[in-house]
Scaffold this active site. Structure first.
Site, PDB file in Angstrom:
ATOM      1  N   LEU A 164       0.820  -1.216   0.000  1.00 56.65           N
ATOM      2  CA  LEU A 164       0.000   0.000   0.000  1.00 56.65           C
ATOM      3  C   LEU A 164       0.853   1.266   0.000  1.00 56.65           C
ATOM      4  O   LEU A 164       1.878   1.350   0.674  1.00 56.65           O
ATOM      5  CB  LEU A 164      -0.919   0.003   1.228  1.00 56.65           C
ATOM      6  CG  LEU A 164      -1.877  -1.188   1.339  1.00 56.65           C
ATOM      7  CD1 LEU A 164      -2.794  -1.023   2.549  1.00 56.65           C
ATOM      8  CD2 LEU A 164      -2.705  -1.360   0.066  1.00 56.65           C
TER       9      LEU A 164
ATOM     10  N   GLU B 150       0.393   5.874  -0.763  1.00 57.11           N
ATOM     11  CA  GLU B 150      -0.546   6.978  -0.539  1.00 57.11           C
ATOM     12  C   GLU B 150      -1.696   6.966  -1.554  1.00 57.11           C
ATOM     13  O   GLU B 150      -2.791   7.438  -1.254  1.00 57.11           O
ATOM     14  CB  GLU B 150       0.254   8.288  -0.595  1.00 57.11           C
ATOM     15  CG  GLU B 150      -0.245   9.439   0.230  1.00 57.11           C
ATOM     16  CD  GLU B 150      -0.775   9.107   1.628  1.00 57.11           C
ATOM     17  OE1 GLU B 150      -1.896   9.566   1.924  1.00 57.11           O
ATOM     18  OE2 GLU B 150      -0.107   8.428   2.418  1.00 57.11           O
TER      19      GLU B 150
ATOM     20  N   HIS C 148      -3.322   4.233  -2.650  1.00 53.65           N
ATOM     21  CA  HIS C 148      -4.345   3.364  -2.049  1.00 53.65           C
ATOM     22  C   HIS C 148      -5.006   4.071  -0.862  1.00 53.65           C
ATOM     23  O   HIS C 148      -6.220   3.992  -0.680  1.00 53.65           O
ATOM     24  CB  HIS C 148      -3.710   2.079  -1.495  1.00 53.65           C
ATOM     25  CG  HIS C 148      -3.074   1.193  -2.516  1.00 53.65           C
ATOM     26  ND1 HIS C 148      -1.720   0.968  -2.572  1.00 53.65           N
ATOM     27  CD2 HIS C 148      -3.619   0.456  -3.516  1.00 53.65           C
ATOM     28  CE1 HIS C 148      -1.447   0.123  -3.552  1.00 53.65           C
ATOM     29  NE2 HIS C 148      -2.582  -0.193  -4.149  1.00 53.65           N
TER      30      HIS C 148
ATOM     31  N   GLY D 263      -8.839   3.064  -8.219  1.00 52.06           N
ATOM     32  CA  GLY D 263      -7.986   4.203  -8.577  1.00 52.06           C
ATOM     33  C   GLY D 263      -8.076   4.543 -10.052  1.00 52.06           C
ATOM     34  O   GLY D 263      -8.194   3.663 -10.900  1.00 52.06           O
TER      35      GLY D 263
ATOM     36  N   ARG E 203       4.401  -1.094  -8.213  1.00 52.77           N
ATOM     37  CA  ARG E 203       5.533  -1.543  -9.039  1.00 52.77           C
ATOM     38  C   ARG E 203       6.675  -0.532  -9.066  1.00 52.77           C
ATOM     39  O   ARG E 203       7.763  -0.852  -9.540  1.00 52.77           O
ATOM     40  CB  ARG E 203       5.055  -1.855 -10.465  1.00 52.77           C
ATOM     41  CG  ARG E 203       4.224  -3.129 -10.525  1.00 52.77           C
ATOM     42  CD  ARG E 203       3.979  -3.608 -11.945  1.00 52.77           C
ATOM     43  NE  ARG E 203       3.443  -4.949 -11.984  1.00 52.77           N
ATOM     44  CZ  ARG E 203       2.141  -5.245 -12.053  1.00 52.77           C
ATOM     45  NH1 ARG E 203       1.240  -4.292 -12.118  1.00 52.77           N
ATOM     46  NH2 ARG E 203       1.749  -6.500 -12.060  1.00 52.77           N
TER      47      ARG E 203
END
Ligand code: PAF
Length: 280
Positions: free
Chosen positions: A33, A35, A37, A147, A187
């Site tokens: 996770l 910022e 998310h 997102g 990633r």
């Protein structure tokens, strides 16, 4: 904050919250996770009484030569971040509890999924829609937040919810960027500091395309795509696609309609596959 490991336990948690009249939100994630998310968590919390974050690195959305094994797994850190952000429950099942050994049912969206990322990752979106459908059935949220960095994914989920009459509202949250402009992504962990700085050219290239469309009034899709490709290209980048798409459906458009379009891009930056987009 509860950590829930099985579909049965998740089901009974949701059942009792629903019976108590609570509105449940779900933020589906694969963990690691950041910022980006957490901003979806903030949005989910503002729209619901009980916020559930699912953390599940979904094997069926990775191709045979992709990064399932090496995908970052940072569970303890994720738990801390969720706790600090006021999440009510984490749903973190094992693959075995989600996929029965003889499971033979999939959800396949076949229009939006065949474009953009679907061309180079042919089974990816069927893996995504199937796991999201499963999560909706187990968590039984009133709403779910996705997102906008994965704008194509969000469009496919909306289409799935519409076509299959899932009783879930879909919300999206804006892209969160590093100060350099690089969109936050799990990633990004594959890149060192220097590479991350270099990868910020993806956002600069999108901005150049946006400027051409908005300030120079260009509505020629091919010229916009060429501008972005020229700006992003260097020795480290291999462009997978640049497309001008409808901002709601993510389907490629032939002529630009300002206010209704987005430029979407996927590139290999060194060994890291990155996607991004910008509204026009
Ligand atoms: O966007 C992601 O992290 C994943 O595709 C999702 C929606 C959690 C499904 O595994």
């Amino acid at each position: 904050m509860k950590i829930i490991r099985t579909p049965e336990e998740m089901h009974s948690f949701s059942k009792s919250e629903r019976e108590a009249g609570k509105r449940i939100s779900l933020v589906p994630t694969m963990g690691a996770l950041h910022e980006g998310h957490l901003s979806l968590v903030d949005k989910a919390k503002s729209l619901s009484d009980v916020c559930v974050v699912s953390i599940f690195v979904n094997p069926t959305q990775f191709g045979p030569n992709e990064d399932y094994a090496s995908y970052p797994r940072t569970f303890d850190d994720d738990v801390k971040k969720c706790e600090e952000r006021g999440v009510d429950a984490i749903f973190a099942p094992s693959p075995e509890s989600i996929y029965l050994p003889d499971a033979s049912t999939k959800i396949v969206e076949s229009s939006i999924s065949s474009n953009l990322c679907g061309k180079s990752r042919p089974k990816h979106f069927a893996g995504v829609t199937t796991i999201v459908g499963i999560l909706f059935n187990i968590v039984r949220p009133h709403l779910a937040v996705f997102g906008e960095k994965d704008a194509q994914q969000a469009a496919i989920i909306k289409r799935m919810v519409r076509d299959l009459f899932f009783d879930v509202e879909i919300e999206t949250g804006e892209i969160v960027r590093e100060p350099s402009g690089l969109a936050l992504s799990s990633r990004n962990k594959y890149m060192d500091k220097l590479e991350r700085e270099g990868a910020a050219r993806i956002h600069s290239a999108l901005l150049a395309g946006k400027r051409l469309a908005e300030e120079e009034n260009c509505d020629n899709v091919d010229r916009i795509k060429t501008r972005v490709i020229n700006e992003v290209s260097n020795a480290k980048t291999r462009v997978i696609y640049v497309e001008v798409v409808d901002s709601e459906t993510s389907l490629p458009v032939q002529r630009l309609e300002r206010g209704k379009a987005r430029i979407s891009i996927a590139v290999w930056y060194g060994n890291t596959r990155l996607i991004d987009n910008i509204r026009i």
